[in-house]
Design a protein around this motif. Structure first.
Motif: not given
Ligand code: SAM
Ligand code: SF4
Length: 473
Positions: A102-112
């Motif tokens: 649910y989190c915008g900081f999650r490791s799989s979110l490469k665009s963060a």
């Protein structure tokens, strides 16, 4: 580099019995007589058992739910008076090895966009918050080896040391991944106020679905046991919470009360605060969730928590939209944030005007008004905005934290302190409109104080007017 000892405390217990709580939720039914009996107990300001809390959760008819709301308003008035304490979250760094879905900081979110505030950036952020009038911050961190206990302690110290004009941060709370005992000792020494961490969901199967097992956060027990380790390390001021929307809200309410009672019986101190954020939009998150909590359910859960733990502070964050925040304040919320920016580095002036950009943020805030606007509005509602940090600084924490329990405490300490910190805010930071509203409220509140105390507060208000700061009882 710091190596965390990830062994659970020898006496770690899993005090959340999913099967029992599920059965309680499945068996909920409305029993008006029992609901009224439980309400009467809350009105005597006695904490409720888990079973009694379930009785309140069973209330569905609008009339009975309204009785719960009314009782929550009464407890809020009796226990907390009309003060609302303000704080601001400050995101220090969003590197994260976890992958909470649910989190915008999650490791799989490469665009963060990942960033950790440098010392100079942290100072600028704190100065920007001080210039808005904040006195109480919560520093927030992702979970990463970068954010070792020494790093966290350093950022806490730096925050306290940063002073701009009349501004200063008098209480620094933290929301950081669970540490080991040694780590908690290190951050405690830096002078943290509350250590806050949310279990997110107490329901184990759901927890496993949202928090992949190959991450630190995937370890449910490590998180559930975090406050035990914190207490052992000497931290006696903790805040727990649930991210509502992951699982059935009624299960989570029962589990939160279970957790609070567990800590109270084991360490003689319950949580200082409960948080109950609802899940919000984040990059790549489908908000079409089975367990989304409606506004009406949200109001019920806040009111029921108010009744279940009358002496525990309730925190509502800017995740919620302004209108709902107004309504729910009356049910017993004691702390809110305002003017919140979730973007790393978002408080510095050059970023203030920008739109929220999800790739820099953890999630969307629902209430985007400025601190001054929110203060102006709650003044109109008859609340006293408070920036008081007195108890913590005088060592009134943990089992000595009798703030709400001692008869007359609010009148003798909290209200005068709220009035004085509001006066500081009005002198230093408020817009002319907010200042006028605030002065009118202060005058009305002074009328309610008894003679000797009123004379003392008036004297100190004079001192505030002539430039003295940080006066408290
Ligand atoms: N990384 C630490 C952790 O997870 O405990 C602390 C910081 S984390 C940024 C703080 C909290 O943000 C989490 O405990 C979670 O409840 C909340 N959060 C994460 N994603 C969210 C979302 N999409 N909507 C609302 N709250 C969210
Ligand atoms: Fe990391 Fe916390 Fe976000 Fe999970 S909720 S991905 S641990 S910052």
């Amino acid at each position: 580099m710091y190596q965390m000892n990830t062994t659970l405390s020898a006496d770690a217990v899993d005090f959340i019995d999913d099967v029992k709580l599920e059965a309680m939720v499945a068996g909920l039914k409305e029993d008006p007589e029992a609901v009224r009996r439980v309400i009467a107990k809350s009105l005597r300001k006695e904490a409720l058992t888990v079973e009694e809390t379930a009785i309140l959760l069973g209330a569905e008819s609008p009339e009975l739910v309204e009785e719960i709301f009314e009782a929550a308003r009464t407890v809020k008035r009796d226990v907390y008076g009309n003060r609302i304490v303000f704080f601001a979250p400050l995101y220090v760094g969003n590197y994260c090895t976890n992958n909470c879905k649910y989190c915008g900081f999650r490791s799989s979110l490469k665009s963060a966009v990942r960033h950790t505030l440098s010392d100079a950036e942290l100072v600028r952020e704190v100065e920007a918050l001080e210039e808005l009038g904040h006195k109480r911050l919560i520093l927030v961190y992702g979970e990463s080896p970068k954010y070792s206990p020494d790093f966290i302690a350093h950022t806490v110290r730096q925050t306290y040391a940063t002073k701009k004009g009349n501004g200063e941060i008098r209480r620094v709370n933290i929301n950081a991944a669970p540490l080991d005992e040694e780590g908690f000792r290190i951050v405690k020494e830096a002078g943290i106020g509350t250590y806050q961490i949310f279990q997110e969901t107490y329901h184990k199967k759901t927890y496993a679905e949202w928090h992949p097992a190959n991450t630190m956060k995937g370890n449910y027990m490590w998180r559930l046991n975090a406050f035990d380790r914190a207490f052992r390390a000497g931290i006696d001021d903790i805040g727990l919470g649930v991210l509502f929307g992951l699982y059935d809200w009624r299960f989570e309410v029962l589990a939160m009360v279970t957790h609070a009672l567990y800590l109270q019986s084991k360490f003689g101190v319950g949580p200082h605060t409960l948080s109950f954020p609802r899940i919000k939009a984040a990059e790549g998150l489908d908000l079409n969730l089975k367990y989304q909590v409606s506004d009406n359910e949200y109001k019920r859960l806040v009111a029921i928590l108010r009744l279940a733990v009358p002496y525990t502070g309730l925190i509502m964050t800017a995740r919620e939209p302004a209108e709902l925040r107004r309504e729910v304040l009356a049910f017993g919320v004691s702390q809110i944030d305002a003017g919140t920016k979730l973007e790393i580095g978002g408080y510095q002036e050059d970023r203030q005007k920008g739109e929220q950009t999800l790739n820099r943020e953890q999630f969307k805030v629902g209430d985007t008004r400025t601190l001054d606007e929110v203060i102006g509005e709650i003044l109109e509602g008859g609340y006293i905005p408070s920036f008081c940090t007195s108890c913590y600084r005088l060592g009134r924490t943990g089992e000595h934290f009798m703030e709400y329990a001692i008869p007359g405490f609010i009148g003798k300490f909290c209200t005068p302190n709220a009035i004085m910190t509001l006066a500081e805010y009005l002198e230093d930071y408020a817009s002319p409109e907010t200042k006028a509203k605030g002065m009118a409220l202060i005058n009305a509140e002074l009328e309610k104080l008894d003679g000797k105390l009123r004379t003392e507060v008036v004297k100190r208000l004079e001192q505030v007017r002539s430039g003295k700061r940080d006066l408290y009882f």
